[in-house]
Write an enzyme that holds these catalytic residues in place. Structure first.
Site, PDB file in Angstrom:
ATOM      1  CB  THR A   1     -13.218 -25.150   4.053  1.00  0.00           C
ATOM      2  OG1 THR A   1     -12.088 -24.561   3.370  1.00  0.00           O
ATOM      3  CG2 THR A   1     -13.189 -26.632   3.855  1.00  0.00           C
ATOM      4  N   PRO A   2     -15.702 -22.403   3.722  1.00  0.00           N
ATOM      5  CG  PRO A   2     -17.941 -21.801   3.480  1.00  0.00           C
ATOM      6  CD  PRO A   2     -16.967 -22.901   3.212  1.00  0.00           C
TER       7      PRO A   2
ATOM      8  CG  ASP B   1      -0.209  -0.020   2.533  1.00  0.00           C
ATOM      9  OD1 ASP B   1       0.942   0.443   2.599  1.00  0.00           O
ATOM     10  OD2 ASP B   1      -0.811  -0.459   3.532  1.00  0.00           O
TER      11      ASP B   1
ATOM     12  CE  LYS C   1     -23.986 -29.908  11.032  1.00  0.00           C
ATOM     13  NZ  LYS C   1     -25.143 -29.229  10.418  1.00  0.00           N
TER      14      LYS C   1
ATOM     15  CD1 TRP D   1     -12.334 -25.621  -2.157  1.00  0.00           C
ATOM     16  CD2 TRP D   1     -12.361 -27.682  -1.307  1.00  0.00           C
ATOM     17  NE1 TRP D   1     -11.649 -25.591  -0.967  1.00  0.00           N
ATOM     18  CE2 TRP D   1     -11.644 -26.835  -0.425  1.00  0.00           C
ATOM     19  CE3 TRP D   1     -12.496 -29.028  -0.955  1.00  0.00           C
ATOM     20  CZ2 TRP D   1     -11.083 -27.282   0.767  1.00  0.00           C
ATOM     21  CZ3 TRP D   1     -11.924 -29.486   0.223  1.00  0.00           C
ATOM     22  CH2 TRP D   1     -11.236 -28.624   1.067  1.00  0.00           C
TER      23      TRP D   1
END
Lengths: 139, 139, 139, 139
Positions: D59-60, D17, D90, D47
């Site tokens: 796999t969010p 930046d 989970k 995936w």
């Protein structure tokens, strides 16, 4: 007469590079957004919905020619004006002009095509002729 | 004979869009990296160091013409081959070819210039003639 | 009572990944923009100008804790609400809530510091105590 | 004993930046790449292939806590070490440490879940219990 859409972008700190100016691939992100914005302003549904109806998943870029005239930094607002320069059978030329007030910042002509997933191999994308109903909405 | 540098890129999930293929501005990010990588492979120091010596802060893009031939998805590796196509007085043309194995994915010619900060107004960037010592390292 | 700024973001095709939802680092780009937007809404000048006066080059992130509640896709608008949760001596905690209409999408608490370039070594950034005039503008 | 994968990243000009350091959302892009890289190093297919077999689309990220210790600039190489800190029913906790040589740059713990498309409504993503065969490959 072709339609023209406009899209405003507020340039942020994180869009700029160590030289303090917009890192140019961001202009392409914004022109891509402007490309879709043009179609939505013309009343074309988002690709996500079109995928379910006519199978179109997007309008990937095939080619573009882009010229950068002035640099931009964060805290500034730019406006992208987008129109269709030419319709061909399987592709269309979309033109973007980016301005900050009166100043021309960048101009680009993109060659894009409407694509569907290949029915034989859904991993492949295939160009289809420009759908007449989409073209009609844009003119 | 011009030098050619190569840069490998592993395409990631996050580089791809809802159509499952690389979102094209990422190709420009990678070609920008390849542009600098070319100079560093030729023995030119990073701009950060050059800023302190000859004042050069980078080689912003003035213009480019890019053609996308095939799409790429995540899990694939691509290679960018970069060379100088032409040196002019105040600009140079840098050519990139991106391949996945033998397949041509994308090709681009970029027009770039070496810039310094304007001594009168450090917010402004100004192109300078291609420094002879940098050019010598690249040939 | 602390001030709260809001920033609207239109989610674009290119912000989304192959699962069709926003690629999460984009939320961080937007929260970073919202962080600066907060200060500018409070009347603090952009870092670019502050660099010339009090030397501050930005407010880099030291730490953050972020929770993603619902996913977002393109064509949707989200709003980021930003406020200061706590001022400490050398750092401050900035809180962002991202909503789509009433739905909470994401919330984050960022720990940031005001930094200047080290006078001995301009490549290094050094945290300074929160400037009293900036804090006063934000309360 | 858990497995650990490593991923090297060469930091580029365009990752940085106006303060000259990596814009932090890029660390999250790289850790996301490292997350998938971990599974592929363990022998889990991408995936894109899993979608066709067990329906998993990715796999969010549900939550993460990230701490930035030192800044990084372009021309430097960093290494991301990734492992599973904990398997729950989970969700799973994935830990990343980013180092430049010996120096710790950044550390993060991500909470992620395996998701499939909801059979009733393919626009929705739904978490499923951690697949036993995937877990077995990672231990």
């Amino acid at each position: 007469m072709t339609k023209t859409s406009t899209l405003d972008i507020d340039v942020r700190f994180g869009h700029c590079d160590p030289a303090g100016i917009v890192f140019f691939p961001n202009f392409h992100r914004w022109m891509d957004a402007a490309s879709l914005h043009f179609f939505m302003q013309c009343g074309v549904p988002p690709w996500r919905e079109m995928t379910a109806t006519n199978g179109i998943v997007g309008t990937p870029l095939l080619e573009h020619h882009t010229r950068f005239v002035k640099s931009v930094t964060y805290g500034q607002r730019i406006t992208i004006s987008t129109s269709i320069q030419e319709w061909r059978n399987k592709v269309f030329l979309q033109r973007h002009e980016i301005r900050r007030g009166e100043d021309l910042i960048c101009e680009s002509v993109e060659t894009r095509a409407f694509v569907i997933r290949d029915p034989q191999d859904p991993q492949r994308l295939r160009a289809v002729p420009v759908p007449a109903d989409i073209r009609a909405k844009c003119e």
